[in-house]
Design a protein around this motif. Structure first.
Motif, mmCIF file in Angstrom:
data_model
loop_
_atom_site.group_PDB
_atom_site.id
_atom_site.type_symbol
_atom_site.label_atom_id
_atom_site.label_comp_id
_atom_site.label_asym_id
_atom_site.label_seq_id
_atom_site.Cartn_x
_atom_site.Cartn_y
_atom_site.Cartn_z
ATOM 1 N N GLY A 1 38.455 36.160 33.956
ATOM 2 C CA GLY A 1 37.364 35.985 34.913
ATOM 3 C C GLY A 1 36.069 36.141 34.428
ATOM 4 N N LEU B 1 43.566 38.238 41.882
ATOM 5 C CA LEU B 1 42.213 37.540 42.758
ATOM 6 C C LEU B 1 41.203 38.590 42.335
ATOM 7 C CD1 LEU B 1 44.101 35.684 45.639
ATOM 8 C CD2 LEU B 1 42.934 34.712 43.564
ATOM 9 N N GLN B 2 41.398 39.829 42.654
ATOM 10 C CA GLN B 2 40.502 40.990 42.501
ATOM 11 C C GLN B 2 40.082 41.105 41.218
ATOM 12 O OE1 GLN B 2 42.618 44.301 44.055
ATOM 13 N NE2 GLN B 2 41.136 44.272 45.702
ATOM 14 N N ALA C 1 43.358 39.888 34.626
ATOM 15 C CA ALA C 1 42.472 38.989 35.190
ATOM 16 C C ALA C 1 41.158 39.165 35.012
ATOM 17 C CB ALA C 1 43.054 39.060 36.673
ATOM 18 N N VAL D 1 39.202 37.747 49.185
ATOM 19 C CA VAL D 1 40.574 37.111 49.141
ATOM 20 C C VAL D 1 41.573 38.063 48.581
ATOM 21 C CG1 VAL D 1 42.130 35.292 48.987
ATOM 22 C CG2 VAL D 1 39.433 34.743 49.602
ATOM 23 N N GLY D 2 41.311 38.511 47.364
ATOM 24 C CA GLY D 2 42.340 39.138 46.898
ATOM 25 C C GLY D 2 42.614 40.500 47.489
ATOM 26 N N LEU E 1 49.482 39.811 43.031
ATOM 27 C CA LEU E 1 48.797 38.424 43.128
ATOM 28 C C LEU E 1 47.378 38.929 43.775
ATOM 29 C CD1 LEU E 1 48.393 35.532 43.369
ATOM 30 C CD2 LEU E 1 49.569 35.578 45.653
ATOM 31 N N GLY E 2 47.164 39.695 44.610
ATOM 32 C CA GLY E 2 45.905 39.976 45.168
ATOM 33 C C GLY E 2 45.245 40.745 44.180
ATOM 34 N N ALA F 1 39.183 38.821 39.073
ATOM 35 C CA ALA F 1 38.323 37.685 38.652
ATOM 36 C C ALA F 1 36.965 38.012 38.879
ATOM 37 C CB ALA F 1 38.442 36.737 39.345
ATOM 38 N N SER F 2 36.743 39.512 39.531
ATOM 39 C CA SER F 2 35.403 39.895 39.759
ATOM 40 C C SER F 2 34.937 40.720 38.627
ATOM 41 C CB SER F 2 35.453 40.943 41.183
ATOM 42 O OG SER F 2 36.506 41.906 40.850
ATOM 43 N N SER G 1 36.288 35.840 45.757
ATOM 44 C CA SER G 1 37.739 35.762 45.116
ATOM 45 C C SER G 1 37.961 37.424 45.269
ATOM 46 C CB SER G 1 37.682 35.494 43.540
ATOM 47 O OG SER G 1 38.874 35.718 43.053
#
Length: 470
Positions: free
Chosen positions: A76, A122-123, A72, A102-103, A118-119, A125-126, A99
């Motif tokens: 990202g 999202l993490q 991810a 939220v993750g 899933l978390g 992407a940083s 993002s």
């Protein structure tokens, strides 16, 4: 005036050399940005066995907690860092940090491995925080300061002096792995506040045209197929139907990316740049170096050190203290020094030296993997050669060799190679390291050594831009 000339002029207009307290505030904020990402890798590493036990899954499956995170981060990094050329660096940083927030919340309350993964996506992407921060440094700092400060940010890439790895182990042992994400969430909130206060707003975009979302999508899909091709090949077999499907998907996606870039008016990165010795050898060297070395430090050695039968039988905290802390602590000092040396002796030369010495150190680890203290000393040396020389010069070359009409393109793609390489390295060695035998660990180490040798070979093809001395 052509698109490249216009973009170069816009970059010059945005370049303001920061000094004094203004420089310190900006640098500290960028350190927090990359730290918010890095803690998700370094703090969580010692807790992988704890996660597997808590969620009643195998160590092989829980390796996805790391590999998906880095996959991810690669996507990202490609999409959001390049988007920053159009919407502004500050805006892009806020998006990736939201993002991450939220993750992290999902990871704190995850009832099962699926939600946790899933978390982690999202993490991930940083991961773009690194590329965006590096480009900001290039735009706001003079050449003399750039190398040293880039080295400081790179040092964070190896962790906070190893204390983060040790703290992650302590939190995991005493309070469970979820407590690690609580700490990370607090850091993210502080970071967002600092970005809003200290990162300057751009007056407009720093390049012309529009974001190439089709090219971004094709490249991202290709990266996903590439990652799962290697993962499935290692577990199900290289000629298994599912593995071949991923291989086909990878080729189709990358071919589509090539043709999209050829026809796009404002491509993510023009085809002529992709063919140049300023781009493909840098990306290949990054991919292979990370695939080779990262898995040794952050996966194979971690499992070996905590293995009660074939390894050293340490708990998570002691494992982090002995095998994550020294390299990261040394990296804090060696990375800025590496940036300074690269500015003096040449970025390309220092990269090659770093890879060569790292290969020698990895061979020592493979030959003496039964000796806790020899492995400890060798991993500490990697704090100089890997956390210092390799990571600093790879990041610097990504910024310095990026096309003038797409300043974030090569850092983004190079960051993708970083994320994919880290994930691929773990995916390749996981089936062997997870066997829990000395033979399995040794096999994993020699796989990493072979890949790192290939990284040195590709580094020999890197060449500076015309008239550039690096």
């Amino acid at each position: 005036m052509g698109q490249a000339a216009v973009a170069k002029q816009l970059q010059k207009e945005s370049q303001v050399s920061y000094k004094g307290s203004r420089l310190v505030s900006l640098v500290v904020t960028l350190i927090l940005c990359v730290l918010a990402f890095q803690l998700n890798a370094s703090m969580l590493t010692p807790s992988l066995p704890n996660i597997a036990k808590s969620m009643n899954v195998s160590v092989d499956l829980v390796s996805n907690v790391s590999s998906l995170f880095f996959l991810a981060s690669s996507i990202g990094g490609v999409a959001l860092s390049r988007w920053g050329d159009f919407i502004g660096r500050r805006h892009a940083l806020v998006i990736v940090l939201l993002s991450l927030a939220v993750g992290t919340i999902l990871c704190i309350f995850a009832p099962n491995l699926t939600v946790l993964l899933l978390g982690r996506v999202l993490q991930g992407a940083s991961g773009a925080t690194f590329q965006i921060a590096y480009v900001i440094l290039r735009e706001k700092l003079n050449a003399k300061t750039f190398g040293v400060v880039l080295g400081i940010l790179t040092a964070v890439n190896g962790g906070v002096g190893g204390f983060d790895g040790y703290l992650g182990g302590v939190l995991s042992d005493k309070y469970g792995f979820r407590s690690i994400f609580v700490v990370i969430f607090v850091v993210v909130l502080i970071t967002i506040a600092c970005v809003m206060r200290f990162v300057p707003k751009e007056k407009g975009s720093v390049t012309t045209g529009k974001m190439d979302w089709w090219g971004t999508a094709a490249l991202s899909v290709g990266l996903i197929f590439l990652t799962y091709f290697v993962a499935q090949g290692s577990s199900a077999g290289w000629f298994a139907p599912i593995t071949l499907i991923f291989l086909l998907g990878m080729f189709v996606s990358f071919i589509a990316f090539w043709y999209i870039e050829k026809k796009s008016e404002s491509p993510m990165i023009a085809v002529q740049h992709l063919r140049s010795r300023q781009v493909w050898p840098v990306v290949a060297s990054t991919l292979l170096a990370l695939t080779g070395v990262f898995a040794v430090i952050n996966f194979t050695i971690v499992l070996l050190s905590q293995d009660q039968k074939a390894g050293f039988g340490l708990d998570a905290a002691m494992s982090g203290l002995l095998f994550l802390t020294p390299a990261a602590l040394i990296g804090i000092f060696s990375a800025p020094l590496s940036g300074w040396l690269a500015g003096k002796l040449g970025w390309i030369r220092m990269l090659r030296i770093g890879i060569l010495v790292s290969i020698a150190v990895l061979i020592v680890i493979a030959l003496f993997s039964e000796s806790k203290w020899i492995v400890f000393a060798a991993v500490a040396v990697l704090g100089i050669t890997y956390n210092g020389l390799i990571l600093t010069t790879i990041n610097g070359l990504g910024v310095l060799l990026s096309p003038d009409d797409a300043p974030s393109a090569l850092p983004g793609i190079n960051g993708a190679a970083f994320g994919v390489g880290a994930g691929l390295g773990i995916g390749l060695v996981a089936p062997f390291a997870a066997q829990g035998s000395l033979t399995g660990y040794t096999t994993a180490l020699w796989i990493s050594i072979t890949i790192t040798i290939l990284a040195f070979v590709t580094s020999l093809f890197i060449a500076p831009k015309k008239g550039q001395k690096i």
